[in-house]
Design a protein around this motif. Structure first.
Motif, mmCIF file in Angstrom:
data_model
loop_
_atom_site.group_PDB
_atom_site.id
_atom_site.type_symbol
_atom_site.label_atom_id
_atom_site.label_comp_id
_atom_site.label_asym_id
_atom_site.label_seq_id
_atom_site.Cartn_x
_atom_site.Cartn_y
_atom_site.Cartn_z
ATOM 1 N N LEU A 367 38.183 -39.717 4.338
ATOM 2 C CA LEU A 367 38.027 -38.246 4.964
ATOM 3 C C LEU A 367 38.731 -37.220 3.985
ATOM 4 O O LEU A 367 38.211 -36.079 3.913
ATOM 5 C CB LEU A 367 38.277 -38.155 6.268
ATOM 6 N N ALA A 368 39.862 -37.614 3.436
ATOM 7 C CA ALA A 368 40.813 -36.643 2.805
ATOM 8 C C ALA A 368 40.119 -36.356 1.340
ATOM 9 O O ALA A 368 40.295 -35.210 0.935
ATOM 10 C CB ALA A 368 42.220 -37.123 2.553
ATOM 11 N N VAL A 369 39.222 -37.241 1.079
ATOM 12 C CA VAL A 369 38.659 -36.984 -0.223
ATOM 13 C C VAL A 369 37.670 -35.943 -0.147
ATOM 14 O O VAL A 369 37.363 -35.068 -1.075
ATOM 15 C CB VAL A 369 38.059 -38.179 -0.728
ATOM 16 N N ILE A 370 36.962 -35.797 0.913
ATOM 17 C CA ILE A 370 35.852 -34.783 1.253
ATOM 18 C C ILE A 370 36.422 -33.359 1.018
ATOM 19 O O ILE A 370 35.801 -32.475 0.282
ATOM 20 C CB ILE A 370 35.195 -34.999 2.552
ATOM 21 N N ASN A 371 37.611 -33.051 1.378
ATOM 22 C CA ASN A 371 38.309 -31.690 1.334
ATOM 23 C C ASN A 371 39.160 -31.677 0.035
ATOM 24 O O ASN A 371 39.757 -30.808 -0.007
ATOM 25 C CB ASN A 371 38.963 -31.443 2.817
#
Length: 419
Positions: A367-371
């Motif tokens: 999920l951190a990659v999305i932002n």
């Protein structure tokens, strides 16, 4: 009068540290034997010798008294005239004592002592030295201060350049040495020079001094930059390794979203089947949670019919038993091939998201990659687009690692209708 005196020389010239003499003729004018005591009054009294200091004279007898002047070579005896008086006191006739006056002229002499502090200065731009000058002579003297650099690698500034040295005092001047050239790094460079003091009627005074020129950038700055660069390289390596461990397949640009259009009726049995199996079309993208139907775009001209649907999630942190599942069920009579998924993480949640087709994992995303880098979405394109039939599930499996708030990522799926 019981006594008479005659000073043969009333003016005497003497050099400091030397000696000069004069004589006084003393005569006993009384009719009795008398004793006479000789004393000198005035500034020269401290450095005047009398021979004899006492004389016993018969009536009409004379004696010559010698005065020897020995001024010390010191600033305590200024150059110039020093009046004195010789008093001849009679023991028998105190009221008949007489006084002889004269002048001793002390010749001038010049002596200047100098010292520099510090002898060696260390600086990057300006080396500052303090020059101390002592006037040890017996008269004020004016001097000039200069500096000499035989290699011509320095420029100098004197504050002040001309000084007047009073008697018995120390006078200070400042000498600033500035390098003509600078260097960025390296060891200190020694720059020797001489401070020259020009004294009238005396030899010049030369003092050795030196400026140790330092590099403009301190050595510790290079060490700090090297350490920071090393830490940055380690950080880059760690981030690269972490990114390589993410099993995400991201390829190509985000597919174009079809323009809003209404479903058109086509002829033939295949078109009838498509129209009957797909829900009513609407402009834009419709939001479906769970088992809702997709939005279908079926433009004319023989192009493939595509549809879109969304899966929304709300996964709570610290829930055991594996990931939390959020699915979309393909309606009866329809088959889709999933082309791409636009993933969004508006709350910047942390954790992991999997795209599943039944029990098969299509892809995994952190999920951190999305932002990352300020992006608010991520387009995921499967390497092998799955074919989903009626009643089968497309699932978003979420593992939420937030501290408190639930994770709410969403996925907008674009699928091609397969006949």
């Amino acid at each position: 009068m019981a006594v008479s005196a005659l000073l043969r020389t009333s003016a005497v010239v003497v050099a400091p540290g030397g000696a000069a003499r004069c004589h006084v003729l003393i005569r006993n004018n009384s009719a009795v034997v008398d004793q006479f005591v000789f004393t000198v009054r005035g500034a020269p009294a401290d450095w005047t010798e009398i021979k004899p200091a006492v004389a016993n004279l018969m009536p009409r007898q004379e004696v010559s008294v010698e005065l020897t002047f020995r001024p010390p070579r010191s600033h305590e005896v200024p150059a110039g005239e020093h009046p004195f008086a010789l008093r001849i006191a009679s023991r028998e006739d105190p009221a008949g004592s007489v006084v002889q006056e004269g002048v001793v002229t002390v010749e001038p002499f010049t002596e200047v002592a100098a010292g520099v502090v510090p002898e060696t200065s260390t600086a990057r731009r300006i080396g500052r030295h303090t020059l101390a000058l002592d006037n040890l002579g017996n008269h004020p003297v004016k001097v000039e201060v200069g500096a000499v650099d035989k290699d011509e690698r320095l420029t100098f500034r004197h504050k002040p350049a001309r000084l007047e040295l009073p008697l018995g005092h120390t006078t200070f001047a400042r000498v600033d040495a500035r390098p003509r050239k600078y260097f960025w790094k390296g060891e200190n460079v020694p720059l020797p020079f001489k401070i020259v003091v020009a004294v009238p009627d005396a030899q010049e005074i030369e003092l050795d001094a030196r400026l140790d020129q330092k590099a403009l950038i301190p050595r510790r700055v290079f060490w700090l930059v090297s350490i920071l660069f090393g830490l940055l390289m380690v950080l880059v390596i760690i981030v690269t390794l972490l990114l390589r461990q993410q099993p995400v397949s991201i390829a190509g640009p985000s597919p174009e979203r079809p323009s809003s259009s209404a479903v058109t009726t086509t002829t033939g049995s295949a078109a009838s089947t498509t129209a009957s199996s797909a829900p009513s079309s609407a402009p834009g993208t419709s939001r479906v949670a769970g088992g809702g139907g997709p939005s279908v775009s079926a433009p004319t001209g023989g192009r493939a019919v595509t549809g879109r649907f969304r899966i929304e999630t709300r996964a709570y942190p610290n829930v055991g038993g594996g990931p939390q599942l959020f699915s979309y069920v393909v309606p009866a009579g329809v088959r889709y091939r999933v082309l791409s998924v636009v993933l969004r993480n508006p709350a910047a949640d942390t954790g992991q998201l999997q795209i599943r087709h039944g029990s098969s994992v299509v892809g995994t995303v952190d999920l951190a990659v999305i932002n990352r880098d300020g992006n608010d979405e991520l387009t995921f394109v499967p390497d092998d687009p799955p074919l989903v039939g009626p009643g089968e599930r497309i699932t978003l499996a979420v593992v939420c690692t937030n501290r408190r708030d639930p994770c709410t990522p969403t996925g907008d799926f674009t699928a091609a209708l397969v006949r």
